[in-house]
Design a protein around this motif. Structure first.
Motif, PDB file in Angstrom:
ATOM      1  N   LEU A 118      34.506   9.304  89.787  1.00 29.77           N
ATOM      2  CA  LEU A 118      34.541   7.942  90.333  1.00 29.77           C
ATOM      3  C   LEU A 118      35.943   7.340  90.312  1.00 29.77           C
ATOM      4  N   ALA A 119      36.837   7.886  89.500  1.00 33.18           N
ATOM      5  CA  ALA A 119      38.148   7.272  89.308  1.00 33.18           C
ATOM      6  C   ALA A 119      38.956   7.102  90.597  1.00 33.18           C
ATOM      7  N   PRO A 120      38.998   8.076  91.513  1.00 33.37           N
ATOM      8  CA  PRO A 120      39.820   7.887  92.716  1.00 33.37           C
ATOM      9  C   PRO A 120      39.390   6.725  93.607  1.00 33.37           C
ATOM     10  N   THR A 121      38.138   6.293  93.519  1.00 32.11           N
ATOM     11  CA  THR A 121      37.689   5.152  94.322  1.00 32.11           C
ATOM     12  C   THR A 121      37.690   3.853  93.527  1.00 32.11           C
ATOM     13  N   GLY A 122      38.016   3.902  92.235  1.00 27.55           N
ATOM     14  CA  GLY A 122      38.017   2.689  91.423  1.00 27.55           C
ATOM     15  C   GLY A 122      36.635   2.086  91.252  1.00 27.55           C
ATOM     16  N   TYR A 123      35.605   2.927  91.411  1.00 30.03           N
ATOM     17  CA  TYR A 123      34.231   2.412  91.400  1.00 30.03           C
ATOM     18  C   TYR A 123      33.493   2.843  90.131  1.00 30.03           C
ATOM     19  N   GLY A 124      34.207   2.833  88.997  1.00 29.96           N
ATOM     20  CA  GLY A 124      33.617   3.287  87.757  1.00 29.96           C
ATOM     21  C   GLY A 124      32.421   2.483  87.305  1.00 29.96           C
ATOM     22  N   HIS A 125      32.335   1.213  87.733  1.00 30.95           N
ATOM     23  CA  HIS A 125      31.183   0.390  87.342  1.00 30.95           C
ATOM     24  C   HIS A 125      29.876   0.896  87.961  1.00 30.95           C
ATOM     25  N   VAL A 170      44.025   8.639 105.356  1.00 31.04           N
ATOM     26  CA  VAL A 170      43.209   7.647 104.643  1.00 31.04           C
ATOM     27  C   VAL A 170      41.726   7.991 104.775  1.00 31.04           C
ATOM     28  N   LEU A 171      41.303   8.294 106.006  1.00 37.81           N
ATOM     29  CA  LEU A 171      39.899   8.653 106.210  1.00 37.81           C
ATOM     30  C   LEU A 171      39.560   9.968 105.513  1.00 37.81           C
ATOM     31  N   THR A 172      40.488  10.900 105.527  1.00 40.17           N
ATOM     32  CA  THR A 172      40.251  12.191 104.878  1.00 40.17           C
ATOM     33  C   THR A 172      40.021  12.015 103.383  1.00 40.17           C
ATOM     34  N   ALA A 173      40.982  11.380 102.716  1.00 44.09           N
ATOM     35  CA  ALA A 173      40.843  11.181 101.270  1.00 44.09           C
ATOM     36  C   ALA A 173      39.654  10.283 100.956  1.00 44.09           C
ATOM     37  N   GLY A 174      39.451   9.247 101.767  1.00 42.71           N
ATOM     38  CA  GLY A 174      38.339   8.335 101.523  1.00 42.71           C
ATOM     39  C   GLY A 174      36.987   9.003 101.642  1.00 42.71           C
ATOM     40  N   LEU A 175      36.817   9.861 102.652  1.00 41.66           N
ATOM     41  CA  LEU A 175      35.541  10.557 102.822  1.00 41.66           C
ATOM     42  C   LEU A 175      35.302  11.562 101.701  1.00 41.66           C
ATOM     43  N   VAL A 176      36.346  12.298 101.319  1.00 42.14           N
ATOM     44  CA  VAL A 176      36.180  13.268 100.226  1.00 42.14           C
ATOM     45  C   VAL A 176      35.815  12.547  98.933  1.00 42.14           C
ATOM     46  N   ASN A 177      36.526  11.478  98.616  1.00 41.74           N
ATOM     47  CA  ASN A 177      36.253  10.759  97.375  1.00 41.74           C
ATOM     48  C   ASN A 177      34.977   9.931  97.450  1.00 41.74           C
ATOM     49  N   GLY A 178      34.609   9.513  98.664  1.00 42.05           N
ATOM     50  CA  GLY A 178      33.325   8.830  98.827  1.00 42.05           C
ATOM     51  C   GLY A 178      32.164   9.777  98.606  1.00 42.05           C
ATOM     52  N   ILE A 179      32.267  10.985  99.152  1.00 46.97           N
ATOM     53  CA  ILE A 179      31.221  11.988  98.932  1.00 46.97           C
ATOM     54  C   ILE A 179      31.232  12.450  97.481  1.00 46.97           C
ATOM     55  N   VAL A 204      52.847   5.329  97.763  1.00 44.14           N
ATOM     56  CA  VAL A 204      51.494   5.883  97.824  1.00 44.14           C
ATOM     57  C   VAL A 204      50.438   4.876  97.383  1.00 44.14           C
ATOM     58  N   LEU A 205      50.861   3.741  96.796  1.00 41.67           N
ATOM     59  CA  LEU A 205      49.882   2.782  96.299  1.00 41.67           C
ATOM     60  C   LEU A 205      49.004   2.206  97.415  1.00 41.67           C
ATOM     61  N   PRO A 206      49.585   1.777  98.568  1.00 40.24           N
ATOM     62  CA  PRO A 206      48.704   1.311  99.658  1.00 40.24           C
ATOM     63  C   PRO A 206      47.726   2.394 100.113  1.00 40.24           C
ATOM     64  N   PHE A 207      48.177   3.630 100.146  1.00 37.99           N
ATOM     65  CA  PHE A 207      47.285   4.742 100.516  1.00 37.99           C
ATOM     66  C   PHE A 207      46.140   4.865  99.537  1.00 37.99           C
ATOM     67  N   LEU A 208      46.433   4.785  98.243  1.00 39.56           N
ATOM     68  CA  LEU A 208      45.393   4.913  97.220  1.00 39.56           C
ATOM     69  C   LEU A 208      44.371   3.788  97.337  1.00 39.56           C
ATOM     70  N   VAL A 209      44.850   2.577  97.605  1.00 38.66           N
ATOM     71  CA  VAL A 209      43.929   1.440  97.741  1.00 38.66           C
ATOM     72  C   VAL A 209      43.070   1.593  98.989  1.00 38.66           C
ATOM     73  N   LEU A 210      43.682   1.956 100.114  1.00 37.59           N
ATOM     74  CA  LEU A 210      42.942   2.084 101.372  1.00 37.59           C
ATOM     75  C   LEU A 210      41.888   3.191 101.301  1.00 37.59           C
ATOM     76  N   GLN A 211      42.265   4.345 100.756  1.00 38.98           N
ATOM     77  CA  GLN A 211      41.295   5.435 100.678  1.00 38.98           C
ATOM     78  C   GLN A 211      40.168   5.086  99.709  1.00 38.98           C
ATOM     79  N   ALA A 212      40.467   4.294  98.658  1.00 40.13           N
ATOM     80  CA  ALA A 212      39.416   3.864  97.737  1.00 40.13           C
ATOM     81  C   ALA A 212      38.410   2.969  98.441  1.00 40.13           C
ATOM     82  N   VAL A 213      38.900   2.056  99.283  1.00 41.28           N
ATOM     83  CA  VAL A 213      37.998   1.176 100.037  1.00 41.28           C
ATOM     84  C   VAL A 213      37.114   1.995 100.973  1.00 41.28           C
ATOM     85  N   VAL A 214      37.712   2.966 101.659  1.00 37.68           N
ATOM     86  CA  VAL A 214      36.914   3.846 102.517  1.00 37.68           C
ATOM     87  C   VAL A 214      35.880   4.586 101.678  1.00 37.68           C
TER      88      VAL A 214
END
Length: 381
Positions: free
Chosen positions: A149-156, A116-125, A243-253
């Motif tokens: 921006l799509a992997p973090t759901g932060y398109g806005h 979760v931290l791995t995917a979240g940090l990569v997609n956050g950066i 994988v859905l909980p993983f996708l949501v958690l990594q997006a929040v990170v």
């Protein structure tokens, strides 16, 4: 006798591809996990980004060199620099798919947390890459920004950052500008909710001013969010509902990494109002800067934030350092960790904000009820 003038060259040119190390780290972790069988291998990415990079930053130090004005047009036009940002995206998506594969195989609690931290940090950066691309006039780069921006759901963010934050930066009206005395944990819900509201208002107003419904494919928020829905649906179809909980958690990170960077970029800084009641023009005093070479390489010189706000269309390789800009005591990787510990953050940063304003907290963008650290009962609101 004529003296030969050596033409200027970008000494950092061979270093910029190092930014691609970030999305490569999950694959190095995969090799390590395969070789050792240890779930702790999946902690390689967070340890490298939040542990190793700050140490390298400290050892290598600052680089304050600026490109000369006559070299800027050629630097801006060079495709070499923009292709590095383009290449980040396929590596980012490949890392996301790979981590979904591992998650679907049940890596356990230790390995799962690291994933979760791995995917979240990569997609956050990657949001920083989206930031670089989203400021450009070229249509292809703006669409690539939304894809990043799509992997973090932060398109806005594509709307709010460009048309909201850059207009209201370093004012109490900006949800992405943190206030003196405001902890990151108070800032996080304010900026997440406030940025979303602001983005939706900006985009719907743009369409209504043209006499059309905002509920259309050309809505920059809706089409960006549609990319997230399509991406998540494809990954769930490919790897199962687990994988859905993983996708949501990594997006929040991931978007929390962005908001942590927002928190430290303008902490306590304020644009004053002029005689007409309008906020003064943005200048280098309104952003915290850092010239730490290592994090500037990994973040496409995001830390030269003052020049970015003064000249949003400048490409990362041409951004300049200014003597008048307030300076962070370390690079973003280090400051992000400090921001997570409010007492430590206040001890490090509050005196710097007050020094920037000659000791007068009333000149800063302060949180309600804030008292300077030296005052009785002083601290954060």
């Amino acid at each position: 006798m004529d003296v030969a003038v050596t033409p200027w060259r970008d000494t950092k040119r061979p270093l910029w591809p190092l930014a691609l190390v970030v999305p490569a780290l999950p694959f190095i972790a995969l090799l390590l996990a395969t070789a050792t069988g240890s779930p702790w291998a999946w902690w390689l990415t967070p340890v490298f980004i939040l542990g190793v990079i700050p140490v390298i930053d400290l050892l290598i130090g600052d680089d304050r060199a600026n490109p000369p004005d006559d070299a800027v047009p050629a630097l801006q036009a060079s495709p070499y620099y923009r292709w590095i940002t383009y290449l980040f995206l396929p590596a980012q998506y490949a890392a996301l798919v790979m981590t979904c594969v591992v998650w679907s195989g049940d890596p356990g609690v230790t390995g799962g947390a690291g994933l979760v931290l791995t995917a979240g940090l990569v997609n956050g950066i990657a949001i920083n890459t989206a930031h670089e691309l989203g400021h450009k006039r070229e249509s292809v780069e703006r669409w690539l920004s939304k894809i990043a921006l799509a992997p973090t759901g932060y398109g806005h963010f594509f709307v709010e950052h460009n048309r909201g934050h850059h207009v209201r930066v370093a004012t109490p009206d900006d949800p992405a500008s943190s206030r003196l005395g405001e902890s990151f944990w108070r800032f996080w819900p304010r900026t997440v909710a406030g940025s979303l509201r602001s983005a939706w208002h900006l985009e719907t107003s743009r369409h209504r001013l043209r006499g059309r419904s905002p509920w259309r494919p050309h809505n920059d928020i809706l089409n960006a969010w549609a990319m997230t829905v399509a991406l998540f649906a494809a990954l769930v179809a490919g790897f199962g509902l687990q994988v859905l909980p993983f996708l949501v958690l990594q997006a929040v990170v991931g978007f929390s990494v962005l908001e942590a960077v927002n928190y430290l970029e303008h902490y306590g800084l304020l644009r004053r109002r002029n005689a007409a009641g309008r906020h003064e023009k943005v200048d280098p005093r309104h952003s915290w800067n850092s010239d730490r070479l290592t994090t500037n390489i990994f973040l496409f010189q995001l830390q030269r934030h003052s020049d970015h706000h003064a000249n949003p269309l400048r490409r990362y390789q041409t951004l300049r350092s200014f003597d008048v800009s307030p300076q962070l005591p370390a690079g973003y990787a280090t400051m992000l960790l400090i921001a997570l510990v409010p007492p430590l953050w206040r001890r490090v940063m509050d005196p710097r904000v007050l020094a920037h304003y000659g000791g007068d907290a009333s000149l800063a963008n302060t949180s309600a009820g804030y008292r300077p650290p030296h005052a009785p009962g002083g601290g954060a609101a």
